[in-house]
Structure formats: C-alpha cells, structure tokens
Write a protein that holds these residues in place. Structure first.
Motif, PDB file in Angstrom:
ATOM      1  N   SER A 124      14.540 109.581  31.782  1.00 10.62           N
ATOM      2  CA  SER A 124      15.227 111.217  30.845  1.00 10.62           C
ATOM      3  C   SER A 124      15.066 109.820  29.350  1.00 10.62           C
ATOM      4  CB  SER A 124      16.514 111.444  31.209  1.00 10.62           C
ATOM      5  OG  SER A 124      16.786 112.505  30.796  1.00 10.62           O
ATOM      6  N   THR A 125      15.626 109.266  29.493  1.00  9.55           N
ATOM      7  CA  THR A 125      15.621 108.972  27.510  1.00  9.55           C
ATOM      8  C   THR A 125      14.585 108.558  27.145  1.00  9.55           C
ATOM      9  OG1 THR A 125      18.057 107.868  28.438  1.00  9.55           O
ATOM     10  CG2 THR A 125      16.487 107.580  26.257  1.00  9.55           C
ATOM     11  N   MET A 126      13.195 108.602  27.701  1.00 11.07           N
ATOM     12  CA  MET A 126      12.702 108.160  27.232  1.00 11.07           C
ATOM     13  C   MET A 126      12.061 109.655  26.805  1.00 11.07           C
ATOM     14  SD  MET A 126      10.903 105.419  26.650  1.00 11.07           S
ATOM     15  CE  MET A 126      13.142 104.707  25.930  1.00 11.07           C
ATOM     16  N   ARG A 127      11.687 110.700  27.921  1.00  7.62           N
ATOM     17  CA  ARG A 127      11.048 111.856  27.623  1.00  7.62           C
ATOM     18  C   ARG A 127      11.854 112.222  26.203  1.00  7.62           C
ATOM     19  NH1 ARG A 127       7.116 112.175  31.080  1.00  7.62           N
ATOM     20  NH2 ARG A 127       7.109 111.708  33.313  1.00  7.62           N
ATOM     21  N   ASP A 128      12.727 112.192  26.324  1.00  4.15           N
ATOM     22  CA  ASP A 128      13.979 113.046  25.205  1.00  4.15           C
ATOM     23  C   ASP A 128      13.325 112.441  24.244  1.00  4.15           C
ATOM     24  OD1 ASP A 128      15.751 114.805  27.065  1.00  4.15           O
ATOM     25  OD2 ASP A 128      17.091 113.475  26.956  1.00  4.15           O
ATOM     26  N   GLY A 129      12.756 111.059  24.475  1.00  2.00           N
ATOM     27  CA  GLY A 129      12.840 110.117  22.582  1.00  2.00           C
ATOM     28  C   GLY A 129      11.347 110.852  22.413  1.00  2.00           C
ATOM     29  N   ALA A 130      10.360 110.656  23.191  1.00  3.37           N
ATOM     30  CA  ALA A 130       9.400 111.935  23.294  1.00  3.37           C
ATOM     31  C   ALA A 130       9.018 112.961  22.524  1.00  3.37           C
ATOM     32  CB  ALA A 130       7.616 111.613  24.260  1.00  3.37           C
ATOM     33  N   LYS A 131       9.905 114.131  22.851  1.00  2.71           N
ATOM     34  CA  LYS A 131      10.231 115.493  22.455  1.00  2.71           C
ATOM     35  C   LYS A 131      10.720 115.045  20.824  1.00  2.71           C
ATOM     36  CE  LYS A 131      11.996 117.370  26.699  1.00  2.71           C
ATOM     37  NZ  LYS A 131      12.721 118.177  27.260  1.00  2.71           N
ATOM     38  N   LEU A 133      10.044 112.353  19.164  1.00  3.43           N
ATOM     39  CA  LEU A 133       8.618 111.859  17.941  1.00  3.43           C
ATOM     40  C   LEU A 133       7.796 111.980  18.077  1.00  3.43           C
ATOM     41  CD1 LEU A 133       9.809 108.093  19.230  1.00  3.43           C
ATOM     42  CD2 LEU A 133      10.005 108.641  17.707  1.00  3.43           C
ATOM     43  N   GLY A 134       7.989 113.691  18.338  1.00  2.00           N
ATOM     44  CA  GLY A 134       6.554 114.173  19.018  1.00  2.00           C
ATOM     45  C   GLY A 134       5.462 113.565  19.378  1.00  2.00           C
ATOM     46  N   VAL A 143       6.613 106.353  23.614  1.00  2.00           N
ATOM     47  CA  VAL A 143       7.403 106.597  24.305  1.00  2.00           C
ATOM     48  C   VAL A 143       7.180 107.376  25.606  1.00  2.00           C
ATOM     49  CG1 VAL A 143       9.945 108.079  24.468  1.00  2.00           C
ATOM     50  CG2 VAL A 143       8.627 105.935  22.649  1.00  2.00           C
ATOM     51  N   SER A 144       6.524 108.771  25.361  1.00  2.00           N
ATOM     52  CA  SER A 144       5.921 108.888  26.250  1.00  2.00           C
ATOM     53  C   SER A 144       5.170 108.283  27.709  1.00  2.00           C
ATOM     54  CB  SER A 144       4.932 110.094  25.946  1.00  2.00           C
ATOM     55  OG  SER A 144       4.766 111.009  27.614  1.00  2.00           O
ATOM     56  N   GLU A 145       4.543 107.438  27.167  1.00  2.00           N
ATOM     57  CA  GLU A 145       3.789 107.330  28.288  1.00  2.00           C
ATOM     58  C   GLU A 145       5.146 106.002  28.901  1.00  2.00           C
ATOM     59  OE1 GLU A 145       0.441 102.671  28.734  1.00  2.00           O
ATOM     60  OE2 GLU A 145       0.152 104.240  27.029  1.00  2.00           O
ATOM     61  N   PHE A 150       7.974 104.381  33.988  1.00  2.00           N
ATOM     62  CA  PHE A 150       9.348 104.235  34.028  1.00  2.00           C
ATOM     63  C   PHE A 150       9.362 105.365  35.960  1.00  2.00           C
ATOM     64  CE2 PHE A 150      11.524 102.812  30.650  1.00  2.00           C
ATOM     65  CZ  PHE A 150      11.675 101.609  30.921  1.00  2.00           C
ATOM     66  N   GLU A 151       8.378 106.824  35.481  1.00  2.00           N
ATOM     67  CA  GLU A 151       8.744 107.592  37.013  1.00  2.00           C
ATOM     68  C   GLU A 151       7.681 107.108  37.949  1.00  2.00           C
ATOM     69  OE1 GLU A 151       7.626 112.281  37.140  1.00  2.00           O
ATOM     70  OE2 GLU A 151       5.614 111.238  35.879  1.00  2.00           O
TER      71      GLU A 151
END
Length: 177
Positions: A124-131, A133-134, A143-145, A150-151
């Motif tokens: 969840s934190t990484m998905r928020d971070g990807a948004k 950061l773009g 970060v998205s990868e 993690f998923e």
C-alpha cells in the motif's frame, strides 16, 4: 497417573542428560549466528535458539541466564525483543511469581503469517509512493515494481502456508513444528 507422570519426567530428564551439552551449546550458538546474519538481534537470537532446543520449549529467566552464561538483564532485553516480534510468550509458573518464556507452538508458521500483514502495508505504501512520484518517472517505476513484488510475495506466502498446513495435516501433526 501421578506415578506414570513421574516416570515420564525421569525418562525425559535421562534423555536430556544423555545429550552432549557442549554439542547442544555449539548448535545454539551456530543457529543464533545464522539468525543474527539474517537480521535478528544477537541476544534475542541466542535466547530464541535456547528455547527452541529445550524439550519443554519454555525456560525461566534464571535457566536461560545459566544456560547461555548471560546476565538476567540480557535475558530480559532479549525476551522483550522476542515478545515484540511475536516469537515468544510469557507465562507464570503455577504457584509462583516466576515467569517462564515459551515458544509459540507453530513459531515459524505464525511468524510468516504475520509477515503477510506487513507485506500488505508495504504494498500500500509503495502504491501511494508510485502515485506521488509519477508512474512515468524512473523512481515511480521502481517503486511501482516494488509494490508488485510485495503483492506477488503475499500471494505466494499465502499459498505456501496453505500447503504447509495440508502437509502437517497429512502427517498427523497439524499445529506442530
């Protein structure tokens, strides 16, 4: 019934006495070193290994201090750490104020089960971070990868733990280590 219990305790004590105490100590230190290398606190690793090799899976602070040749304060700190990471439980000795420290019955299973919750939070934190950061930036893609990893780990961990339960049930040892 009491006599058979005493006989069982005596047989248990004899089996423990027959062990090479020096070899057991070397094993405890070797496994503790492996745990430390994997990131566990040193004293926590030693105390955990000592509990793991005890037939009862439980020892008092005095027993741990004597076995490991460490101070009661070191035992206390290690137990605090192990309780925080949900590897041991504290229990009172019947009729006494002394505490015994016990491993959970399915230590590894329970520990890995709780990691699933951690992976969910990290994803969840990484998905928020990807948004933030773009998705088109190198950092956002990295970060998205990480979130995808993690998923994937969550899915694989659940599958593996289910297979472990089935394996234990087939062996007639459900819930045992």
């Amino acid at each position: 019934m009491i006599e058979s219990g005493r006989a069982h305790d005596q047989a248990h004590d004899q089996a423990q006495d027959a062990r090479d105490g020096e070899a057991v100590s070397r094993f405890v230190e070797r496994f503790a070193a492996d745990l430390v290398e994997a990131g566990m606190q040193r004293m926590g690793a030693r105390v955990f290994a000592a509990l793991l090799v005890s037939d009862a899976g439980a020892l008092t602070s005095a027993e741990l201090a004597e076995q490991l040749q460490i101070s009661p304060a070191a035992v206390s700190g290690a137990i605090r750490y192990l309780a925080q990471v949900d590897l041991v439980a504290r229990e009172r000795e019947p009729g006494s104020r002394r505490e015994r420290y016990r491993l959970y019955s399915a230590t590894w299973y329970e520990s890995l089960s709780r990691r699933d919750q951690l992976l969910v939070r990290w994803e969840s934190t990484m998905r928020d971070g990807a948004k933030i950061l773009g998705p088109d930036t190198p950092a956002g893609q990295r970060v998205s990868e990480t979130a995808e990893f993690f998923e994937f780990m969550q899915s694989e961990l659940r599958t593996m733990l289910d297979r472990w339960r089935a394996h234990q049930a087939a062996r007639g040892g459900a819930g045992k280590q």
